[in-house]
Write an enzyme that holds these catalytic residues in place. Structure first.
Site, PDB file in Angstrom:
ATOM      1  CG  HIS A 150      -2.032  -0.954   1.221  1.00  0.00           C
ATOM      2  ND1 HIS A 150      -2.997  -0.987   0.240  1.00  0.00           N
ATOM      3  CD2 HIS A 150      -2.350  -1.953   2.085  1.00  0.00           C
ATOM      4  CE1 HIS A 150      -3.863  -1.948   0.495  1.00  0.00           C
ATOM      5  NE2 HIS A 150      -3.488  -2.558   1.601  1.00  0.00           N
ATOM      6  CG  ASP A 173      -7.547  -4.756   5.077  1.00  0.00           C
ATOM      7  OD1 ASP A 173      -8.426  -4.112   4.479  1.00  0.00           O
ATOM      8  OD2 ASP A 173      -6.371  -4.816   4.689  1.00  0.00           O
ATOM      9  CD  GLU A 226      -4.403  -7.817   6.180  1.00  0.00           C
ATOM     10  OE1 GLU A 226      -4.427  -6.622   6.527  1.00  0.00           O
ATOM     11  OE2 GLU A 226      -3.627  -8.231   5.294  1.00  0.00           O
ATOM     12  CG  ASP A 253      16.409 -12.961  -4.614  1.00  0.00           C
ATOM     13  OD1 ASP A 253      16.679 -13.776  -3.706  1.00  0.00           O
ATOM     14  OD2 ASP A 253      16.080 -13.308  -5.764  1.00  0.00           O
ATOM     15  NE  ARG A 283       1.578  -4.195   4.162  1.00  0.00           N
ATOM     16  CZ  ARG A 283       0.502  -3.618   4.699  1.00  0.00           C
ATOM     17  NH1 ARG A 283      -0.259  -4.294   5.551  1.00  0.00           N
ATOM     18  NH2 ARG A 283       0.194  -2.377   4.415  1.00  0.00           N
TER      19      ARG A 283
END
Length: 252
Positions: free
Chosen positions: A46, A173, A147, A85, A71
């Site tokens: 987000h 959420d 969530e 990575d 995230r």
């Protein structure tokens, strides 16, 4: 191998504090990392973070001792692989609904025989040291988000999924899934009951629980309840809050 300080502290039973990075700025990541947080989450779900800015942010955080986490946008092995990575010391996986989804997230974060992560990382060994490929699986922090109210109902199976390290409650959420979007849901007893259900399940399973807090007062309260992975707002909120305070005092 650079150790994961946040993971070490939680294994000792201690609480940790972190924050979200949502500005999409490696400069903000570098500034936040030097303040002393245990961990910071580069939020690719987000926020405006592109891949290059994500890599640069992880690289800016690592030398400070703060654990850089990413995230990912979804529970996708390709995204988890690309996030790790960069040299990140962990992932946060949104909207995990059941134990199988939690297990798949953990599996995607680790190399065989413990997982399915592809061995192609070149940045990790150069940032962490030549023992990266041998040592990283023990340092990776796999955080799965509960969530949704349906995931709360499956909290025990999520909390016991193999390879999961932290269970993190996404408050907004969760509230939305309960029909509480746009309300003062933190004061709603049904929402708080769901939060406590997840906390109890995590404690029963021997896994640290976490939650997003909007103030240090809330974080202290949650720490007293037993939460160990506490996020306090974000770089966006800190800038906005300081600016609002300056203008409030100027206009008073």
């Amino acid at each position: 191998m650079i150790p994961n300080r946040a993971l070490l502290r939680m294994r000792k039973g201690e609480a940790t504090i972190g924050a979200w990075l949502g500005l999409g700025s490696p400069y903000a990541a570098a500034l936040m990392a030097r303040l002393g947080f245990d961990w910071l989450v580069v939020d690719v779900e987000h926020s405006p973070f592109g891949y290059d800015a994500m890599v640069q942010s992880v690289m800016a955080i690592l030398p400070t001792g703060t654990a850089p986490l990413v995230r990912v946008p979804w529970n996708d092995p390709a995204w988890i692989k690309r996030a790790l990575d960069t040299g990140a010391l962990g992932i946060v996986v949104p909207m995990v609904m059941n134990g199988e989804e939690a297990r798949r997230a953990a599996e995607a974060a680790r190399f065989p025989p413990h997982g399915i992560r592809s061995v192609g990382a070149w940045l990790g060994p150069r940032l962490h040291g030549e023992d990266y490929l041998q040592a990283i699986d023990a340092e990776i922090l796999v955080v799965v988000q509960i969530e949704h109210i349906q995931a709360v109902e499956r909290a025990e199976e999520i909390c016991t999924a193999e390879g999961v390290d932290v269970i993190f409650i996404g408050p907004n959420d969760l509230a939305s899934s309960m029909g509480l979007r746009g309300t003062d849901f933190r004061e709603n007893p049904d929402w708080e009951k769901a939060v406590q259900t997840v906390l109890r399940a995590a404690q029963w399973a021997g896994r640290p629980a976490g939650i997003m807090c909007m103030s240090v007062e809330e974080a202290l309260q949650r720490r007293a309840q037993g939460f160990q992975f506490l996020a306090v707002a974000s770089d966006v909120r800190y800038i906005e809050g300081m600016a609002q305070e300056v203008l409030r005092r100027w206009q008073a």
